[in-house]
Enzyme design. Structure first.
Site, PDB file in Angstrom:
ATOM      1  N   ARG A 167       0.825  -1.063  -0.110  1.00  0.00           N
ATOM      2  CA  ARG A 167       0.094  -0.014   0.030  1.00  0.00           C
ATOM      3  C   ARG A 167       0.670   1.175  -0.033  1.00  0.00           C
ATOM      4  O   ARG A 167       0.345   2.228  -0.531  1.00  0.00           O
ATOM      5  CB  ARG A 167      -0.805  -0.136   1.158  1.00  0.00           C
ATOM      6  CG  ARG A 167      -2.113  -1.146   0.985  1.00  0.00           C
ATOM      7  CD  ARG A 167      -2.826  -1.347   2.198  1.00  0.00           C
ATOM      8  NE  ARG A 167      -2.526  -1.994   3.308  1.00  0.00           N
ATOM      9  CZ  ARG A 167      -2.159  -3.292   3.321  1.00  0.00           C
ATOM     10  NH1 ARG A 167      -2.726  -4.073   2.272  1.00  0.00           N
ATOM     11  NH2 ARG A 167      -1.621  -3.827   4.463  1.00  0.00           N
TER      12      ARG A 167
ATOM     13  N   GLU B 241       7.304 -10.871  14.459  1.00  0.00           N
ATOM     14  CA  GLU B 241       6.953 -11.588  15.552  1.00  0.00           C
ATOM     15  C   GLU B 241       7.373 -13.004  16.046  1.00  0.00           C
ATOM     16  O   GLU B 241       7.763 -13.294  16.956  1.00  0.00           O
ATOM     17  CB  GLU B 241       5.060 -11.678  15.629  1.00  0.00           C
ATOM     18  CG  GLU B 241       4.806 -12.112  17.145  1.00  0.00           C
ATOM     19  CD  GLU B 241       3.228 -11.846  17.082  1.00  0.00           C
ATOM     20  OE1 GLU B 241       2.513 -12.377  18.277  1.00  0.00           O
ATOM     21  OE2 GLU B 241       2.512 -11.699  16.236  1.00  0.00           O
TER      22      GLU B 241
END
Length: 181
Positions: free
Chosen positions: A64, A101
């Protein structure tokens, strides 16, 4: 007037609970992008502080950031530089790994995309942990760029990514904040 404008912009972002996993609220800007007024307001707001100044390149983070960064670069009469996931650029690149993560990922940029001393704005849709944005800043600086600012439509301040960039000496501009993850 400005507060009302940003409120309308925030209202154009769709929130999707439990995506991509339980406990996460995904902030979807595709609804903002598909609304001509909201898209225009977002781009104008990202451009405004830098209009009339020297910005050589706008770097956008996949995916994006390409949409927003391309529009910002056009408005500033600057070049656009894509920062992509490893293996997606066809020419010689420099890359850097960053922590996720669970595990790591890599982003890269063409080795000749930035000239030493280029004034660059980094653009993406959202800043959360700041891992990708920090890696992008490091790549840009490795090529000799002066990172003027990192600009995002959305900040998730509780996660701390914007502060992480500020700690690196990067000016951070965001258009709105959402609580939570």
């Amino acid at each position: 007037m400005e507060a009302r404008r940003h409120s309308a912009l925030k209202d154009s972002v769709r929130s999707i609970p439990d995506y991509p996993k339980p406990g996460i609220i995904f902030r979807d800007i595709t609804t903002l992008l598909s609304d001509p007024r909201s898209f225009r307001r977002a781009v104008d707001s990202l451009v405004h502080p830098y209009a009339g100044g020297r910005i050589d390149q706008v770097a956008g983070i996949e995916a994006r950031g390409f949409i927003l960064g391309g529009a910002v670069a056009h408005q500033l009469s600057s070049g656009f530089v894509p920062i992509r996931k490893k293996g997606k650029l066809p020419h010689k690149t420099v890359s850097t790994a960053y922590a996720l993560e669970y595990g790591t990922d890599e982003i890269e940029i063409h080795v000749d995309a930035i000239k030493p001393g280029d004034r660059v704005i980094l653009v993406d849709d959202l800043i959360a942990t700041g891992g990708t944005a920090t890696a992008a800043v490091n790549l840009l600086r490795q090529l000799g760029a002066e990172v003027v600012a990192a600009c995002f439509v959305i900040d998730l301040p509780e996660i701390g990514g914007a502060q992480r960039l500020r700690d690196l000496g990067v000016t951070v501009r965001t258009l709105m904040e959402f609580e939570g993850h």
